[in-house]
Design an enzyme around this catalytic site. Structure first.
Site, short mmCIF file in Angstrom:
data_model
loop_
_atom_site.label_atom_id
_atom_site.label_comp_id
_atom_site.label_asym_id
_atom_site.label_seq_id
_atom_site.Cartn_x
_atom_site.Cartn_y
_atom_site.Cartn_z
N GLU A 96 0.84 -1.21 0.00
CA GLU A 96 0.00 0.00 0.00
C GLU A 96 0.87 1.25 0.00
OE1 GLU A 96 -2.75 1.41 -0.30
OE2 GLU A 96 -4.44 0.25 0.47
N ASP A 97 0.33 2.31 -0.58
CA ASP A 97 1.02 3.60 -0.49
C ASP A 97 0.80 4.25 0.87
OD1 ASP A 97 -1.70 4.01 -0.95
OD2 ASP A 97 -1.42 5.49 -2.55
N ASP A 100 -4.93 5.31 5.74
CA ASP A 100 -5.61 6.50 6.25
C ASP A 100 -6.70 6.02 7.20
OD1 ASP A 100 -6.02 9.37 6.11
OD2 ASP A 100 -7.78 8.97 4.90
N LYS A 128 -1.07 7.03 8.52
CA LYS A 128 -1.66 8.14 9.26
C LYS A 128 -2.57 7.57 10.35
CE LYS A 128 -3.31 10.57 5.55
NZ LYS A 128 -3.81 11.75 4.78
N ASP A 156 -1.55 10.69 -5.55
CA ASP A 156 -2.13 11.73 -6.41
C ASP A 156 -3.08 12.64 -5.67
OD1 ASP A 156 -4.21 9.73 -6.04
OD2 ASP A 156 -5.30 10.83 -7.60
N ARG A 162 1.45 12.31 -9.22
CA ARG A 162 2.01 10.99 -8.95
C ARG A 162 3.48 10.92 -9.35
NH1 ARG A 162 -2.21 7.45 -7.80
NH2 ARG A 162 -4.13 7.75 -8.97
#
Ligand code: 5GP
Ligand code: MG
Length: 176
Positions: A96-97, A100, A128, A156, A162
């Site tokens: 995963e990037d 959240d 986060k 993005d 990106r």
């Protein structure tokens, strides 16, 4: 809205940390064949850097889910693409990037549990935790960050930014 002039995480800082993550992951999977599942699109840059630092046999496939339509999460998750690779008995690492609310990764984990995997772990470049709405902890975390919306290195804002090599906070242009 535009990316901060000064990066929050420079490309050098990111590269250093991705290297450390790769070392840890390589050690943990030393005797296993790994299947990396990139969560598109955000994780494509991180995943590409990570996979090239892993020794031995690594396969790659993709999943795509959507829970997000801008700086505010809608809370709903839809699956847009599932892996074509057979998943049974594979050691799968979900890439995963950013975590959240945690809803996307949680949804994907639950979906993947239906496939008789040998194992399932989660690596995220950014976390986060202050924003979490469902219980979820990644097995490997690059950086824990504050509750700010960030772009670059695959992440993005409405499909823009990106391509930035570093990670920047998205801020109101007037203050810059
Ligand atoms: P979650 O389901 O954990 O709330 O959200 C996960 C997805 O929301 C991420 O994979 C990413 O696409 C998007 N997202 C969450 N926070 C950020 C952020 O700060 N910047 C960007 N660009 N995307 C984010
Ligand atoms: Mg994403």
């Amino acid at each position: 809205m535009q990316p901060s002039k000064t990066p929050m995480l420079t490309r050098e800082t990111i590269a250093q940390r991705v290297g450390e993550l790769a070392e840890t992951i390589a050690r943990d999977y030393a005797d296993k064949d790994l299947l990396l599942l990139f969560v598109l699109k955000g994780a494509m840059v991180f995943g590409s850097d990570l996979m090239r630092l892993l020794p031995g046999r690594v396969a790659v496939d993709f999943v795509r889910a959507r829970s997000y339509t801008g700086p505010n999460s809608s809370g709903r998750v839809r699956l847009l693409y599932t892996p074509t690779a057979p998943l049974a008995d594979r050691h799968v690492l979900l890439v995963e990037d950013i975590l959240d609310t945690g809803r996307t990764a949680r949804f994907l984990e639950e979906h993947l549990r239906g496939y008789q995997l040998a194992s399932l772990r989660l690596v995220t470049l950014l976390d986060k935790p202050a924003r979490r709405e469902v219980e979820l902890t990644a097995d490997y975390v690059g950086f824990t960050i504050d509750n700010q919306f960030v772009v670059g290195y695959g992440l993005d804002y409405d499909e823009a930014y990106r391509e930035l090599p570093a990670i920047h906070v998205l801020e109101n242009g007037k203050t810059g």
